[in-house]
Design a protein around this motif. Structure first.
Motif, mmCIF file in Angstrom:
data_model
loop_
_atom_site.group_PDB
_atom_site.id
_atom_site.type_symbol
_atom_site.label_atom_id
_atom_site.label_comp_id
_atom_site.label_asym_id
_atom_site.label_seq_id
_atom_site.Cartn_x
_atom_site.Cartn_y
_atom_site.Cartn_z
ATOM 1 N N UNK A 84 -30.028 16.575 57.017
ATOM 2 C CA UNK A 84 -30.224 17.324 55.773
ATOM 3 C C UNK A 84 -29.032 17.204 54.832
ATOM 4 N N UNK A 85 -27.855 16.931 55.380
ATOM 5 C CA UNK A 85 -26.681 16.696 54.535
ATOM 6 C C UNK A 85 -25.684 15.825 55.279
ATOM 7 N N UNK A 86 -24.920 15.057 54.503
ATOM 8 C CA UNK A 86 -23.846 14.232 55.051
ATOM 9 C C UNK A 86 -22.590 14.516 54.241
ATOM 10 N N UNK A 87 -21.519 14.876 54.926
ATOM 11 C CA UNK A 87 -20.239 15.129 54.267
ATOM 12 C C UNK A 87 -19.291 13.977 54.571
ATOM 13 N N UNK A 88 -18.760 13.368 53.515
ATOM 14 C CA UNK A 88 -17.861 12.224 53.658
ATOM 15 C C UNK A 88 -16.416 12.672 53.465
ATOM 16 N N UNK A 89 -15.489 12.153 54.272
ATOM 17 C CA UNK A 89 -14.084 12.555 54.157
ATOM 18 C C UNK A 89 -13.387 11.894 52.965
ATOM 19 N N UNK A 90 -12.218 12.409 52.637
ATOM 20 C CA UNK A 90 -11.433 11.852 51.534
ATOM 21 C C UNK A 90 -10.999 10.417 51.803
ATOM 22 N N UNK A 91 -10.983 10.012 53.067
ATOM 23 C CA UNK A 91 -10.490 8.682 53.435
ATOM 24 C C UNK A 91 -11.464 7.552 53.118
ATOM 25 N N UNK A 92 -12.724 7.865 52.814
ATOM 26 C CA UNK A 92 -13.726 6.817 52.564
ATOM 27 C C UNK A 92 -13.440 6.117 51.233
ATOM 28 N N UNK A 93 -13.312 4.778 51.287
ATOM 29 C CA UNK A 93 -13.048 3.999 50.074
ATOM 30 C C UNK A 93 -14.150 2.984 49.781
ATOM 31 N N UNK A 94 -15.077 2.786 50.720
ATOM 32 C CA UNK A 94 -16.145 1.805 50.504
ATOM 33 C C UNK A 94 -17.406 2.252 51.233
ATOM 34 N N UNK A 116 -10.580 9.458 46.494
ATOM 35 C CA UNK A 116 -10.128 8.713 45.314
ATOM 36 C C UNK A 116 -11.152 7.709 44.797
ATOM 37 N N UNK A 117 -12.267 7.521 45.522
ATOM 38 C CA UNK A 117 -13.244 6.503 45.127
ATOM 39 C C UNK A 117 -14.630 7.051 44.804
ATOM 40 N N UNK A 118 -14.974 8.212 45.365
ATOM 41 C CA UNK A 118 -16.322 8.752 45.194
ATOM 42 C C UNK A 118 -16.271 10.234 44.851
ATOM 43 N N UNK A 119 -17.385 10.717 44.301
ATOM 44 C CA UNK A 119 -17.544 12.140 44.012
ATOM 45 C C UNK A 119 -19.010 12.499 44.201
ATOM 46 N N UNK A 120 -19.311 13.787 44.175
ATOM 47 C CA UNK A 120 -20.706 14.211 44.272
ATOM 48 C C UNK A 120 -20.947 15.383 43.330
ATOM 49 N N UNK A 121 -22.132 15.378 42.740
ATOM 50 C CA UNK A 121 -22.568 16.472 41.876
ATOM 51 C C UNK A 121 -23.943 16.904 42.365
ATOM 52 N N UNK A 122 -24.052 18.167 42.745
ATOM 53 C CA UNK A 122 -25.328 18.692 43.248
ATOM 54 C C UNK A 122 -25.911 17.817 44.358
ATOM 55 N N UNK A 123 -25.037 17.292 45.194
ATOM 56 C CA UNK A 123 -25.494 16.524 46.345
ATOM 57 C C UNK A 123 -25.812 15.069 46.083
ATOM 58 N N UNK A 124 -25.635 14.610 44.845
ATOM 59 C CA UNK A 124 -25.889 13.203 44.491
ATOM 60 C C UNK A 124 -24.551 12.467 44.462
ATOM 61 N N UNK A 125 -24.544 11.234 44.964
ATOM 62 C CA UNK A 125 -23.308 10.460 45.106
ATOM 63 C C UNK A 125 -23.018 9.641 43.849
#
Length: 219
Positions: A84-94, A116-125
């Motif tokens: 239902x949800x996936x949380x990605x750590x700050x370390x993900x760059x690709x 530093x490479x990704x963000x999310x708004x309302x659950x969208x990447x």
């Protein structure tokens, strides 16, 4: 059978080259830690697969075996239909292609503010600058409005989002990747702002509708 000196030197040279290459890229091997399969390098970890029976909220760890988890491989979470949800750590760059494809119940992909490479708004990447919509999770339902900061919808960004009924595209969108709306089974309309010079209509909003028998043609 005897081997002459040139043959011996040839073998030694080949072995030397192989050792040099291994030293250059770091020794790589695969490991498993429920529910993840991952590749271990000397300095980083890549998630390559996830148990498709995994369910609920899943948190990708920032580290495994004392090394940072830096990337998600192509299709790593594809067909994980119970997440239902996936949380990605700050370390993900690709993040690889189709990493979250066909995750039917996935409502949100969450990225920490420190990434530093990704963000999310309302659950969208999105990418960090929030100008590229990278992936809408497959469980999103109803009508989705693309944020005003976005100018690019990535390839297959909405693919297999079977619960969406509508998508609103604002005037600033100038790039839509291949198969961006592929196989969205419930999608009834893509609405484009008239101010959009590339995809818009001549007055009000331009509605792209799909007859029930031809839904696949716009998805």
């Amino acid at each position: 059978m005897k081997m002459d000196r040139r043959g011996c030197f040839g073998i030694i040279n080949i072995v030397g080259v192989l050792l040099f290459l291994l030293a250059s890229v770091g020794w790589v091997h695969a490991e498993f830690s429920e529910p993840f399969t991952y590749v271990v390098n000397t300095s980083w970890i890549q998630i390559t697969d996830c148990d498709q029976s995994a369910s609920g909220a899943l948190v990708v760890p920032a580290e495994l075996e004392g090394k940072p988890v830096t990337s998600i491989d192509d299709r790593a979470f594809s067909y994980c239909r119970y997440l239902t949800s996936i949380t990605l750590p700050d370390s993900i760059v690709a993040i690889g292609d189709f990493a979250f494809a066909s995750c039917d119940a996935l409502n949100s992909i969450i990225v920490g503010e420190g990434n530093s490479h990704y963000s999310s708004i309302d659950g969208v990447l999105f990418n960090k600058a929030e100008i590229v919509l990278v992936q809408c999770p497959g469980g999103k339902a109803g009508v989705y409005t693309i944020p005003g900061s976005v100018n690019t919808v990535a390839e297959q960004a909405f693919a297999y989002c079977d619960h969406l009924t509508g998508i609103l595209i604002h005037s600033g969108i100038d790039t839509i990747g291949e198969y961006a709306f592929r196989d969205c089974q419930s999608l009834e309309a893509i609405t484009v702002d008239v101010g959009n010079s590339k995809f818009g209509g001549s007055s009000g909003f331009f509605m792209v509708r799909a007859p029930v028998s031809r839904k696949r043609t716009i998805c």
